[in-house]
Design an enzyme around this catalytic site. Structure first.
Site, short mmCIF file in Angstrom:
data_model
loop_
_atom_site.label_atom_id
_atom_site.label_comp_id
_atom_site.label_asym_id
_atom_site.label_seq_id
_atom_site.Cartn_x
_atom_site.Cartn_y
_atom_site.Cartn_z
CE LYS A 279 -100.56 3.99 -41.65
NZ LYS A 279 -99.26 4.63 -41.87
CD GLU B 203 -108.39 1.53 -56.44
OE1 GLU B 203 -107.69 1.12 -57.38
OE2 GLU B 203 -109.63 1.52 -56.47
CB CYS C 48 -99.97 1.96 -58.65
SG CYS C 48 -101.12 3.32 -58.84
CD GLU D 73 -96.33 -2.72 -57.42
OE1 GLU D 73 -96.45 -3.12 -56.25
OE2 GLU D 73 -97.07 -1.85 -57.91
P1 NDP Z 1 -97.98 -0.52 -48.21
O1 NDP Z 1 -99.01 -1.55 -48.50
O2 NDP Z 1 -96.74 -0.93 -47.53
O3 NDP Z 1 -98.60 0.65 -47.31
C1 NDP Z 1 -99.72 1.41 -47.67
C2 NDP Z 1 -100.32 2.03 -46.42
O4 NDP Z 1 -100.84 1.00 -45.57
C3 NDP Z 1 -99.30 2.79 -45.57
O5 NDP Z 1 -99.93 3.89 -44.96
C4 NDP Z 1 -98.90 1.74 -44.55
O6 NDP Z 1 -98.34 2.30 -43.41
C5 NDP Z 1 -100.24 1.09 -44.29
N1 NDP Z 1 -100.19 -0.24 -43.69
C6 NDP Z 1 -99.15 -1.12 -43.64
N2 NDP Z 1 -99.52 -2.25 -42.98
C7 NDP Z 1 -100.82 -2.09 -42.61
C8 NDP Z 1 -101.78 -2.90 -41.92
N3 NDP Z 1 -101.48 -4.11 -41.44
N4 NDP Z 1 -103.02 -2.42 -41.74
C9 NDP Z 1 -103.36 -1.22 -42.23
N5 NDP Z 1 -102.51 -0.38 -42.86
C10 NDP Z 1 -101.25 -0.81 -43.07
O7 NDP Z 1 -97.71 0.20 -49.60
P2 NDP Z 1 -96.62 1.29 -49.89
O8 NDP Z 1 -96.80 2.47 -48.99
O9 NDP Z 1 -95.30 0.60 -49.96
O10 NDP Z 1 -97.05 1.79 -51.36
C11 NDP Z 1 -96.62 1.20 -52.51
C12 NDP Z 1 -97.68 0.25 -53.04
O11 NDP Z 1 -98.89 0.95 -53.26
C13 NDP Z 1 -97.31 -0.35 -54.37
O12 NDP Z 1 -97.60 -1.73 -54.37
C14 NDP Z 1 -98.21 0.37 -55.35
O13 NDP Z 1 -98.51 -0.35 -56.51
C15 NDP Z 1 -99.43 0.59 -54.53
N6 NDP Z 1 -100.21 1.69 -55.08
C16 NDP Z 1 -101.40 1.40 -55.69
C17 NDP Z 1 -102.13 2.41 -56.28
C18 NDP Z 1 -103.46 2.14 -56.91
O14 NDP Z 1 -104.21 3.09 -57.09
N7 NDP Z 1 -103.80 0.92 -57.25
C19 NDP Z 1 -101.64 3.80 -56.30
C20 NDP Z 1 -100.39 3.97 -55.62
C21 NDP Z 1 -99.70 2.94 -55.03
P3 NDP Z 1 -96.72 2.40 -43.26
O15 NDP Z 1 -96.22 3.09 -44.48
O16 NDP Z 1 -96.57 3.19 -42.05
O17 NDP Z 1 -96.24 0.99 -43.15
#
Ligand code: NDP
Length: 480
Positions: free
Chosen positions: A173, A248, A282, A384
Protein backbone atom coordinates in the site's frame (compact mmCIF):
# COMPACT_ATOMS: atom_id res chain seq x y z
CA UNK A 1 -10.27 12.50 -14.99
CA UNK A 2 -7.88 9.56 -14.64
CA UNK A 3 -8.97 6.85 -12.21
CA UNK A 4 -6.15 4.99 -10.54
CA UNK A 5 -6.82 1.25 -10.13
CA UNK A 6 -5.78 -1.39 -7.67
CA UNK A 7 -3.51 -4.10 -9.09
CA UNK A 8 -4.63 -7.51 -7.90
CA UNK A 9 -3.75 -10.87 -9.47
CA UNK A 10 -2.40 -9.13 -12.56
CA UNK A 11 -5.65 -7.19 -13.12
CA UNK A 12 -6.35 -3.48 -12.72
CA UNK A 13 -9.46 -3.40 -10.57
CA UNK A 14 -11.84 -0.78 -9.22
CA UNK A 15 -12.30 -0.86 -5.43
CA UNK A 16 -15.10 -3.21 -4.35
CA UNK A 17 -16.82 -0.25 -2.64
CA UNK A 18 -16.92 1.61 -5.96
CA UNK A 19 -15.78 4.71 -4.03
CA UNK A 20 -12.91 7.03 -4.90
CA UNK A 21 -10.90 9.74 -3.15
CA UNK A 22 -9.60 12.95 -4.68
CA UNK A 23 -5.92 13.06 -5.59
CA UNK A 24 -4.64 16.64 -5.33
CA UNK A 25 -1.68 18.19 -7.11
CA UNK A 26 -0.04 20.07 -4.21
CA UNK A 27 1.58 22.62 -6.51
CA UNK A 28 -1.80 23.82 -7.82
CA UNK A 29 -4.24 22.69 -5.13
CA UNK A 30 -6.36 21.06 -7.86
CA UNK A 31 -7.81 17.55 -7.99
CA UNK A 32 -6.19 15.80 -10.95
CA UNK A 33 -7.00 12.11 -10.50
CA UNK A 34 -9.07 9.72 -8.38
CA UNK A 35 -7.76 7.11 -5.97
CA UNK A 36 -9.56 3.88 -5.05
CA UNK A 37 -11.04 4.15 -1.55
CA UNK A 38 -10.32 0.48 -0.91
CA UNK A 39 -11.09 -1.50 2.22
CA UNK A 40 -10.56 -4.89 3.87
CA UNK A 41 -12.42 -6.71 1.08
CA UNK A 42 -9.88 -5.47 -1.52
CA UNK A 43 -7.05 -6.49 0.80
CA UNK A 44 -8.64 -9.95 1.06
CA UNK A 45 -8.64 -10.29 -2.75
CA UNK A 46 -4.99 -9.23 -2.81
CA UNK A 47 -4.03 -11.73 -0.08
CA UNK A 48 -5.86 -14.54 -1.91
CA UNK A 49 -3.92 -13.71 -5.10
CA UNK A 50 -0.60 -13.44 -3.26
CA UNK A 51 -1.15 -16.77 -1.49
CA UNK A 52 -2.01 -18.48 -4.77
CA UNK A 53 1.10 -17.06 -6.46
CA UNK A 54 3.46 -17.92 -3.60
CA UNK A 55 4.24 -21.59 -4.37
CA UNK A 56 5.25 -20.77 -7.95
CA UNK A 57 7.26 -17.61 -7.26
CA UNK A 58 9.03 -18.89 -4.13
CA UNK A 59 10.30 -22.02 -5.87
CA UNK A 60 11.32 -20.34 -9.12
CA UNK A 61 15.07 -20.58 -9.79
CA UNK A 62 16.83 -17.43 -8.59
CA UNK A 63 18.07 -16.80 -12.15
CA UNK A 64 14.48 -16.50 -13.32
CA UNK A 65 13.45 -14.14 -10.52
CA UNK A 66 16.56 -12.12 -11.30
CA UNK A 67 15.65 -11.91 -14.99
CA UNK A 68 12.17 -10.50 -14.31
CA UNK A 69 13.39 -7.98 -11.74
CA UNK A 70 16.32 -6.86 -13.92
CA UNK A 71 13.88 -6.23 -16.80
CA UNK A 72 11.72 -4.21 -14.42
CA UNK A 73 14.69 -2.01 -13.46
CA UNK A 74 15.46 -1.42 -17.15
CA UNK A 75 11.83 -0.43 -17.78
CA UNK A 76 12.00 2.14 -14.97
CA UNK A 77 15.08 3.60 -16.67
CA UNK A 78 13.28 3.64 -19.99
CA UNK A 79 10.29 5.50 -18.52
CA UNK A 80 12.30 7.71 -16.15
CA UNK A 81 11.04 10.99 -17.61
CA UNK A 82 7.37 10.03 -17.40
CA UNK A 83 7.75 8.57 -13.90
CA UNK A 84 9.63 11.68 -12.71
CA UNK A 85 6.88 13.91 -14.05
CA UNK A 86 4.22 11.78 -12.33
CA UNK A 87 6.14 11.90 -9.02
CA UNK A 88 6.55 15.66 -9.31
CA UNK A 89 2.83 16.23 -9.92
CA UNK A 90 1.75 13.85 -7.16
CA UNK A 91 4.19 14.89 -4.44
CA UNK A 92 5.15 18.50 -5.23
CA UNK A 93 8.91 17.94 -5.49
CA UNK A 94 10.97 19.58 -8.26
CA UNK A 95 10.87 17.42 -11.40
CA UNK A 96 14.66 17.47 -11.66
CA UNK A 97 14.97 16.03 -8.15
CA UNK A 98 12.31 13.42 -8.91
CA UNK A 99 14.35 12.19 -11.86
CA UNK A 100 17.82 12.38 -10.33
CA UNK A 101 16.92 11.07 -6.90
CA UNK A 102 13.57 9.26 -6.72
CA UNK A 103 13.33 7.49 -10.04
CA UNK A 104 17.06 6.83 -10.33
CA UNK A 105 16.96 5.20 -6.90
CA UNK A 106 13.79 3.21 -7.65
CA UNK A 107 15.58 1.52 -10.56
CA UNK A 108 18.70 1.06 -8.42
CA UNK A 109 16.65 -0.61 -5.65
CA UNK A 110 15.13 -3.15 -8.02
CA UNK A 111 18.45 -3.78 -9.80
CA UNK A 112 20.35 -4.17 -6.52
CA UNK A 113 17.97 -6.81 -5.16
CA UNK A 114 17.62 -8.49 -8.56
CA UNK A 115 21.34 -9.24 -8.49
CA UNK A 116 21.32 -10.01 -4.75
CA UNK A 117 18.78 -12.77 -5.36
CA UNK A 118 21.52 -14.61 -7.27
CA UNK A 119 23.94 -14.52 -4.33
CA UNK A 120 21.92 -15.99 -1.49
CA UNK A 121 23.98 -18.80 0.04
CA UNK A 122 23.20 -21.28 2.80
CA UNK A 123 25.55 -21.22 5.78
CA UNK A 124 27.00 -24.48 7.10
CA UNK A 125 28.63 -25.14 10.49
CA UNK A 126 30.67 -28.24 11.10
CA UNK A 127 30.42 -29.29 14.77
CA UNK A 128 33.81 -30.97 14.92
CA UNK A 129 33.61 -34.37 13.26
CA UNK A 130 30.32 -35.17 14.97
CA UNK A 131 27.69 -33.20 13.12
CA UNK A 132 27.08 -30.72 10.37
CA UNK A 133 24.50 -27.93 10.53
CA UNK A 134 23.18 -26.07 7.56
CA UNK A 135 20.81 -23.12 7.59
CA UNK A 136 18.09 -22.77 5.01
CA UNK A 137 16.45 -19.38 4.50
CA UNK A 138 12.95 -19.67 3.14
CA UNK A 139 10.67 -16.76 2.18
CA UNK A 140 8.16 -15.89 4.94
CA UNK A 141 5.14 -16.04 2.62
CA UNK A 142 2.96 -13.03 1.81
CA UNK A 143 4.71 -9.83 2.90
CA UNK A 144 2.83 -6.61 3.73
CA UNK A 145 4.68 -3.46 2.58
CA UNK A 146 3.38 -0.02 3.60
CA UNK A 147 5.19 3.10 2.39
CA UNK A 148 4.92 6.89 2.94
CA UNK A 149 4.42 9.93 0.68
CA UNK A 150 7.76 11.71 0.84
CA UNK A 151 9.79 9.50 -1.53
CA UNK A 152 6.94 7.51 -3.05
CA UNK A 153 8.40 5.13 -5.66
CA UNK A 154 11.85 5.20 -4.03
CA UNK A 155 10.56 3.81 -0.72
CA UNK A 156 7.89 1.59 -2.29
CA UNK A 157 10.56 -0.24 -4.34
CA UNK A 158 12.99 -0.27 -1.38
CA UNK A 159 10.50 -2.54 0.41
CA UNK A 160 9.07 -4.70 -2.31
CA UNK A 161 12.38 -5.42 -4.09
CA UNK A 162 14.01 -7.50 -1.31
CA UNK A 163 10.69 -9.22 -0.59
CA UNK A 164 10.27 -10.26 -4.23
CA UNK A 165 13.96 -11.13 -4.60
CA UNK A 166 13.86 -13.74 -1.82
CA UNK A 167 10.65 -15.28 -3.17
CA UNK A 168 7.90 -13.64 -1.10
CA UNK A 169 4.74 -12.45 -2.75
CA UNK A 170 3.57 -9.00 -1.71
CA UNK A 171 0.50 -6.97 -0.77
CA UNK A 172 1.60 -3.32 -0.83
CA UNK A 173 0.00 0.00 0.00
CA UNK A 174 1.49 3.34 -1.05
CA UNK A 175 0.43 6.51 0.73
CA UNK A 176 -2.98 7.76 -0.32
CA UNK A 177 -1.35 11.19 -0.87
CA UNK A 178 1.01 9.81 -3.55
CA UNK A 179 -0.52 6.81 -5.30
CA UNK A 180 0.43 7.54 -8.92
CA UNK A 181 3.90 6.09 -9.46
CA UNK A 182 3.07 2.81 -7.71
CA UNK A 183 0.13 2.54 -10.11
CA UNK A 184 2.30 3.26 -13.16
CA UNK A 185 4.86 0.79 -11.82
CA UNK A 186 2.26 -2.02 -11.97
CA UNK A 187 2.11 -1.51 -15.74
CA UNK A 188 5.85 -2.09 -15.92
CA UNK A 189 5.47 -5.23 -13.77
CA UNK A 190 3.13 -6.67 -16.36
CA UNK A 191 5.49 -5.72 -19.21
CA UNK A 192 8.49 -7.23 -17.38
CA UNK A 193 6.63 -10.54 -17.05
CA UNK A 194 6.10 -10.56 -13.29
CA UNK A 195 3.63 -13.44 -12.79
CA UNK A 196 0.08 -12.56 -11.74
CA UNK A 197 -0.46 -12.25 -8.00
CA UNK A 198 3.23 -11.86 -7.12
CA UNK A 199 2.85 -8.12 -6.47
CA UNK A 200 -0.55 -6.72 -5.49
CA UNK A 201 -1.08 -3.03 -4.86
CA UNK A 202 -4.13 -1.90 -2.88
CA UNK A 203 -4.64 1.86 -2.85
CA UNK A 204 -6.49 3.84 -0.22
CA UNK A 205 -6.42 5.16 3.33
CA UNK A 206 -4.02 4.01 6.03
CA UNK A 207 -6.60 3.29 8.75
CA UNK A 208 -8.65 1.19 6.29
CA UNK A 209 -6.25 -0.50 3.85
CA UNK A 210 -3.02 -0.27 5.87
CA UNK A 211 -4.71 -1.52 9.02
CA UNK A 212 -6.36 -4.40 7.12
CA UNK A 213 -2.92 -5.48 5.86
CA UNK A 214 -1.48 -5.28 9.37
CA UNK A 215 -4.41 -7.25 10.85
CA UNK A 216 -4.58 -9.95 8.18
CA UNK A 217 -3.74 -13.38 9.66
CA UNK A 218 -2.19 -14.62 6.39
CA UNK A 219 0.42 -11.84 6.23
CA UNK A 220 3.20 -12.90 8.65
CA UNK A 221 5.59 -9.96 8.05
CA UNK A 222 4.99 -6.22 7.85
CA UNK A 223 7.57 -3.78 6.52
CA UNK A 224 6.47 -0.22 7.29
CA UNK A 225 7.99 3.21 6.72
CA UNK A 226 6.18 6.22 8.10
CA UNK A 227 5.58 8.24 11.24
CA UNK A 228 6.40 7.06 14.76
CA UNK A 229 2.78 7.36 15.94
CA UNK A 230 1.58 5.09 13.11
CA UNK A 231 4.49 2.72 13.75
CA UNK A 232 3.43 2.32 17.39
CA UNK A 233 -0.14 1.63 16.32
CA UNK A 234 1.05 -1.03 13.88
CA UNK A 235 3.21 -2.61 16.57
CA UNK A 236 0.31 -2.77 19.01
CA UNK A 237 -1.86 -4.53 16.40
CA UNK A 238 0.81 -6.85 15.01
CA UNK A 239 2.56 -7.63 18.31
CA UNK A 240 -0.15 -9.91 19.75
CA UNK A 241 -0.23 -11.77 16.39
CA UNK A 242 3.57 -12.30 16.72
CA UNK A 243 4.23 -10.93 13.24
CA UNK A 244 7.69 -10.04 12.03
CA UNK A 245 7.98 -6.26 11.97
CA UNK A 246 10.37 -3.83 10.32
CA UNK A 247 9.57 -0.24 11.27
CA UNK A 248 11.40 2.73 9.71
CA UNK A 249 10.06 5.78 11.52
CA UNK A 250 10.69 9.48 12.10
CA UNK A 251 13.82 11.42 12.97
CA UNK A 252 15.12 14.68 14.45
CA UNK A 253 18.61 14.38 13.11
CA UNK A 254 21.61 16.38 14.38
CA UNK A 255 24.06 17.96 11.94
CA UNK A 256 27.27 18.75 13.87
CA UNK A 257 29.79 21.20 12.44
CA UNK A 258 33.19 21.50 14.17
CA UNK A 259 35.31 24.63 13.65
CA UNK A 260 37.92 22.68 11.66
CA UNK A 261 35.38 21.51 9.06
CA UNK A 262 35.83 22.06 5.32
CA UNK A 263 33.70 25.22 5.50
CA UNK A 264 32.38 25.48 1.95
CA UNK A 265 31.47 21.81 1.77
CA UNK A 266 29.83 21.89 5.21
CA UNK A 267 27.68 24.89 4.29
CA UNK A 268 26.69 23.65 0.83
CA UNK A 269 25.87 20.13 1.98
CA UNK A 270 24.02 21.41 5.04
CA UNK A 271 21.80 23.42 2.71
CA UNK A 272 20.97 20.15 0.92
CA UNK A 273 20.50 18.17 4.14
CA UNK A 274 18.16 20.86 5.46
CA UNK A 275 16.00 21.63 2.45
CA UNK A 276 16.14 18.86 -0.17
CA UNK A 277 12.63 17.67 -1.01
CA UNK A 278 11.25 20.64 1.01
CA UNK A 279 12.82 19.09 4.11
CA UNK A 280 10.44 16.14 3.73
CA UNK A 281 13.09 13.42 4.10
CA UNK A 282 13.37 11.41 7.29
CA UNK A 283 17.18 11.84 7.05
CA UNK A 284 17.19 15.65 6.85
CA UNK A 285 19.42 17.28 9.47
CA UNK A 286 16.90 19.55 11.17
CA UNK A 287 19.07 20.51 14.18
CA UNK A 288 22.38 22.10 13.19
CA UNK A 289 25.01 22.43 15.94
CA UNK A 290 27.99 24.68 15.12
CA UNK A 291 31.14 25.05 17.25
CA UNK A 292 31.09 28.55 18.75
CA UNK A 293 34.29 29.75 17.04
CA UNK A 294 32.62 29.17 13.65
CA UNK A 295 29.03 29.98 14.61
CA UNK A 296 28.64 33.55 13.27
CA UNK A 297 30.47 32.84 10.02
CA UNK A 298 28.50 29.64 9.41
CA UNK A 299 25.12 31.23 10.17
CA UNK A 300 25.85 34.19 7.86
CA UNK A 301 26.86 31.96 4.93
CA UNK A 302 24.04 29.49 5.57
CA UNK A 303 21.36 32.20 5.65
CA UNK A 304 22.75 33.83 2.47
CA UNK A 305 22.60 30.52 0.62
CA UNK A 306 19.13 29.74 1.98
CA UNK A 307 17.86 33.05 0.58
CA UNK A 308 19.16 32.04 -2.86
CA UNK A 309 17.00 28.89 -2.98
CA UNK A 310 14.22 29.31 -5.53
CA UNK A 311 10.78 28.35 -4.21
CA UNK A 312 8.47 27.78 -7.12
CA UNK A 313 6.75 25.68 -9.74
CA UNK A 314 8.13 22.13 -9.45
CA UNK A 315 8.12 21.88 -13.25
CA UNK A 316 10.56 24.79 -13.52
CA UNK A 317 14.21 23.63 -13.83
CA UNK A 318 15.37 26.50 -11.59
CA UNK A 319 13.17 25.48 -8.66
CA UNK A 320 14.97 24.07 -5.62
CA UNK A 321 12.00 24.05 -3.20
CA UNK A 322 8.69 22.73 -4.53
CA UNK A 323 5.30 22.37 -2.86
CA UNK A 324 4.69 20.60 0.43
CA UNK A 325 2.73 17.40 -0.04
CA UNK A 326 -0.67 18.64 1.17
CA UNK A 327 -2.49 21.62 2.62
CA UNK A 328 -2.75 19.80 5.95
CA UNK A 329 0.98 19.18 6.07
CA UNK A 330 1.75 22.77 5.05
CA UNK A 331 -0.43 24.03 7.91
CA UNK A 332 1.33 21.67 10.33
CA UNK A 333 4.75 23.03 9.28
CA UNK A 334 3.49 26.64 9.55
CA UNK A 335 2.20 25.87 13.06
CA UNK A 336 5.69 24.70 14.04
CA UNK A 337 7.17 27.96 12.71
CA UNK A 338 4.67 29.82 14.91
CA UNK A 339 5.68 27.60 17.83
CA UNK A 340 9.36 28.43 17.22
CA UNK A 341 8.47 32.14 17.49
CA UNK A 342 6.47 31.58 20.69
CA UNK A 343 9.32 29.57 22.20
CA UNK A 344 11.59 32.59 21.74
CA UNK A 345 13.33 31.72 18.49
CA UNK A 346 14.57 34.36 16.04
CA UNK A 347 13.79 33.74 12.37
CA UNK A 348 16.78 34.80 10.27
CA UNK A 349 15.00 34.05 7.00
CA UNK A 350 11.74 32.46 5.86
CA UNK A 351 8.73 31.73 8.03
CA UNK A 352 5.89 32.41 5.61
CA UNK A 353 3.71 30.71 3.06
CA UNK A 354 4.74 31.62 -0.50
CA UNK A 355 2.30 32.50 -3.26
CA UNK A 356 3.81 31.40 -6.56
CA UNK A 357 2.30 33.43 -9.41
CA UNK A 358 0.54 31.70 -12.31
CA UNK A 359 -0.72 28.12 -12.33
CA UNK A 360 0.71 27.46 -8.83
CA UNK A 361 -1.07 30.39 -7.12
CA UNK A 362 -3.07 28.00 -4.87
CA UNK A 363 -0.19 25.61 -4.18
CA UNK A 364 1.22 24.66 -0.79
CA UNK A 365 4.61 26.43 -0.68
CA UNK A 366 6.66 27.59 2.33
CA UNK A 367 9.86 29.65 2.46
CA UNK A 368 12.95 27.77 3.68
CA UNK A 369 13.23 28.87 7.30
CA UNK A 370 16.23 29.27 9.61
CA UNK A 371 15.72 29.71 13.36
CA UNK A 372 18.32 30.58 16.01
CA UNK A 373 18.15 31.28 19.74
CA UNK A 374 16.21 28.20 20.82
CA UNK A 375 17.26 25.80 23.59
CA UNK A 376 17.70 22.14 22.77
CA UNK A 377 14.86 20.97 25.03
CA UNK A 378 12.05 23.08 23.47
CA UNK A 379 9.36 21.38 21.37
CA UNK A 380 10.68 22.90 18.12
CA UNK A 381 13.94 21.04 18.75
CA UNK A 382 12.33 17.83 19.97
CA UNK A 383 9.46 17.13 17.56
CA UNK A 384 9.72 16.10 13.92
CA UNK A 385 8.60 19.00 11.70
CA UNK A 386 9.28 17.32 8.34
CA UNK A 387 9.42 20.57 6.38
CA UNK A 388 11.89 23.27 5.23
CA UNK A 389 12.69 24.43 8.77
CA UNK A 390 16.04 24.16 10.60
CA UNK A 391 17.38 25.45 13.88
CA UNK A 392 21.04 26.39 14.41
CA UNK A 393 22.65 26.26 17.86
CA UNK A 394 26.19 26.92 19.11
CA UNK A 395 28.25 24.50 21.21
CA UNK A 396 31.60 24.69 23.03
CA UNK A 397 32.87 21.15 23.58
CA UNK A 398 32.73 17.71 22.03
CA UNK A 399 31.09 16.20 25.13
CA UNK A 400 28.47 18.93 25.17
CA UNK A 401 27.46 18.49 21.53
CA UNK A 402 27.23 14.72 21.83
CA UNK A 403 24.87 15.20 24.78
CA UNK A 404 22.78 17.70 22.80
CA UNK A 405 22.70 15.54 19.68
CA UNK A 406 21.52 12.50 21.63
CA UNK A 407 18.92 14.40 23.67
CA UNK A 408 15.81 13.53 21.68
CA UNK A 409 13.61 10.46 21.61
CA UNK A 410 14.72 9.81 18.02
CA UNK A 411 17.90 8.17 16.71
CA UNK A 412 17.75 7.84 12.93
CA UNK A 413 20.77 9.59 11.39
CA UNK A 414 23.48 12.14 12.24
CA UNK A 415 26.03 14.12 10.25
CA UNK A 416 29.46 15.19 11.52
CA UNK A 417 31.69 17.79 9.85
CA UNK A 418 35.35 17.76 10.91
CA UNK A 419 38.78 17.23 9.37
CA UNK A 420 40.06 15.77 12.66
CA UNK A 421 40.29 12.05 11.91
CA UNK A 422 40.20 10.59 15.38
CA UNK A 423 37.50 12.99 16.58
CA UNK A 424 35.29 11.93 13.66
CA UNK A 425 35.47 8.28 14.73
CA UNK A 426 35.18 9.11 18.44
CA UNK A 427 32.02 11.16 17.92
CA UNK A 428 30.49 8.61 15.53
CA UNK A 429 30.95 5.90 18.16
CA UNK A 430 29.08 7.94 20.80
CA UNK A 431 26.14 9.19 18.73
CA UNK A 432 22.94 7.21 19.29
CA UNK A 433 21.83 7.06 15.65
CA UNK A 434 21.55 4.15 13.24
CA UNK A 435 23.23 6.01 10.37
CA UNK A 436 26.20 8.40 10.70
CA UNK A 437 27.59 10.43 7.83
CA UNK A 438 31.02 12.05 8.22
CA UNK A 439 31.72 14.95 5.84
CA UNK A 440 28.80 13.98 3.60
CA UNK A 441 25.03 13.43 3.69
CA UNK A 442 22.71 10.89 2.07
CA UNK A 443 25.67 9.12 0.51
CA UNK A 444 24.24 5.63 0.21
CA UNK A 445 25.66 2.19 -0.44
CA UNK A 446 22.67 -0.14 -0.69
CA UNK A 447 24.60 -2.97 1.01
CA UNK A 448 24.75 -1.11 4.33
CA UNK A 449 22.22 -1.49 7.19
CA UNK A 450 19.62 1.27 7.12
CA UNK A 451 17.39 2.24 10.05
CA UNK A 452 17.11 3.98 13.37
CA UNK A 453 17.46 3.53 17.12
CA UNK A 454 15.04 4.56 19.88
CA UNK A 455 11.73 5.94 18.50
CA UNK A 456 13.14 5.98 14.97
CA UNK A 457 12.40 2.35 14.39
CA UNK A 458 12.80 -1.34 14.92
CA UNK A 459 15.02 -3.46 12.67
CA UNK A 460 17.15 -2.54 9.70
CA UNK A 461 16.63 -2.49 5.94
CA UNK A 462 19.27 -2.60 3.20
CA UNK A 463 21.57 -5.33 1.91
CA UNK A 464 21.23 -8.72 3.57
CA UNK A 465 19.30 -7.17 6.49
CA UNK A 466 16.16 -6.80 4.39
CA UNK A 467 16.60 -10.19 2.75
CA UNK A 468 16.92 -11.80 6.17
CA UNK A 469 13.80 -9.96 7.32
CA UNK A 470 11.72 -11.45 4.53
CA UNK A 471 13.00 -14.99 5.19
CA UNK A 472 12.80 -17.50 8.02
CA UNK A 473 15.99 -19.29 9.01
CA UNK A 474 15.72 -23.03 9.45
CA UNK A 475 18.68 -24.90 10.85
CA UNK A 476 19.14 -28.56 9.97
CA UNK A 477 21.50 -30.57 12.16
CA UNK A 478 22.85 -33.86 10.79
CA UNK A 479 24.62 -36.18 13.23
CA UNK A 480 27.46 -37.85 11.38
P1 NDP B 1 2.28 7.94 8.11
O1 NDP B 1 2.74 7.18 9.30
O2 NDP B 1 1.14 8.85 8.26
O3 NDP B 1 1.91 6.95 6.92
C1 NDP B 1 2.78 6.01 6.37
C2 NDP B 1 1.97 4.94 5.65
O4 NDP B 1 1.20 4.21 6.61
C3 NDP B 1 0.96 5.51 4.65
O5 NDP B 1 0.84 4.62 3.57
C4 NDP B 1 -0.31 5.56 5.48
O6 NDP B 1 -1.45 5.59 4.70
C5 NDP B 1 -0.17 4.26 6.25
N1 NDP B 1 -0.98 4.16 7.46
C6 NDP B 1 -1.57 5.16 8.19
N2 NDP B 1 -2.25 4.63 9.24
C7 NDP B 1 -2.07 3.29 9.20
C8 NDP B 1 -2.51 2.19 10.02
N3 NDP B 1 -3.28 2.36 11.10
N4 NDP B 1 -2.12 0.95 9.68
C9 NDP B 1 -1.34 0.75 8.62
N5 NDP B 1 -0.91 1.72 7.78
C10 NDP B 1 -1.27 2.98 8.07
O7 NDP B 1 3.58 8.68 7.58
P2 NDP B 1 3.66 9.73 6.41
O8 NDP B 1 3.11 9.14 5.14
O9 NDP B 1 3.10 11.01 6.93
O10 NDP B 1 5.24 9.85 6.19
C11 NDP B 1 6.02 10.74 6.88
C12 NDP B 1 6.72 10.01 8.03
O11 NDP B 1 7.49 8.94 7.52
C13 NDP B 1 7.69 10.91 8.76
O12 NDP B 1 7.54 10.73 10.15
C14 NDP B 1 9.05 10.40 8.32
O13 NDP B 1 10.08 10.62 9.22
C15 NDP B 1 8.78 8.95 8.13
N6 NDP B 1 9.77 8.37 7.24
C16 NDP B 1 10.71 7.52 7.76
C17 NDP B 1 11.71 7.02 6.95
C18 NDP B 1 12.71 6.05 7.48
O14 NDP B 1 13.33 5.37 6.67
N7 NDP B 1 12.93 5.94 8.77
C19 NDP B 1 11.80 7.39 5.53
C20 NDP B 1 10.75 8.26 5.10
C21 NDP B 1 9.77 8.74 5.93
P3 NDP B 1 -2.16 7.02 4.36
O15 NDP B 1 -1.11 7.91 3.80
O16 NDP B 1 -3.17 6.65 3.39
O17 NDP B 1 -2.69 7.51 5.67
Amino acid sequence: MEKIANYINGQWLAPTSGKYLDNINPATGEVYSLIPDSDASDVQLAVDAARAAFPGWSTLLAEKRHAVLARLADLIDRDADALAMAECIDQGKPVKLAKNMDIYRAAANIRFYATASMHVASEAHATGAEAINYTLRTPVGVAGCISPWNLPLYLFTWKIAPALAVGCTVVAKPSELTPMTAYLFTRLCREAGLPDGVLNVVQGLGPKVGQAIVDHPDIPAISFTGGTVTGKKIMSSAGPMLKKLSLELGGKNPNIVFADADFDNAVATSISSSFTNQGEICLCGSRIFVERALFDRFVKAFVEKTKELVVGDPLDEKTRIGALVSEGHMNKVLSYIELARKEGGTLLTGGKRVTVPGRCANGFFIEPTVVVGLPQECRTNQEEIFGPVVTIMPFDTEDEVIGLANATTYGLSATVWTTHLTRAHRVAARLKSGIIWINCWLYRDLRTPFGGMKQSGVGREGGWEAMRFFTEAKNVCVRL
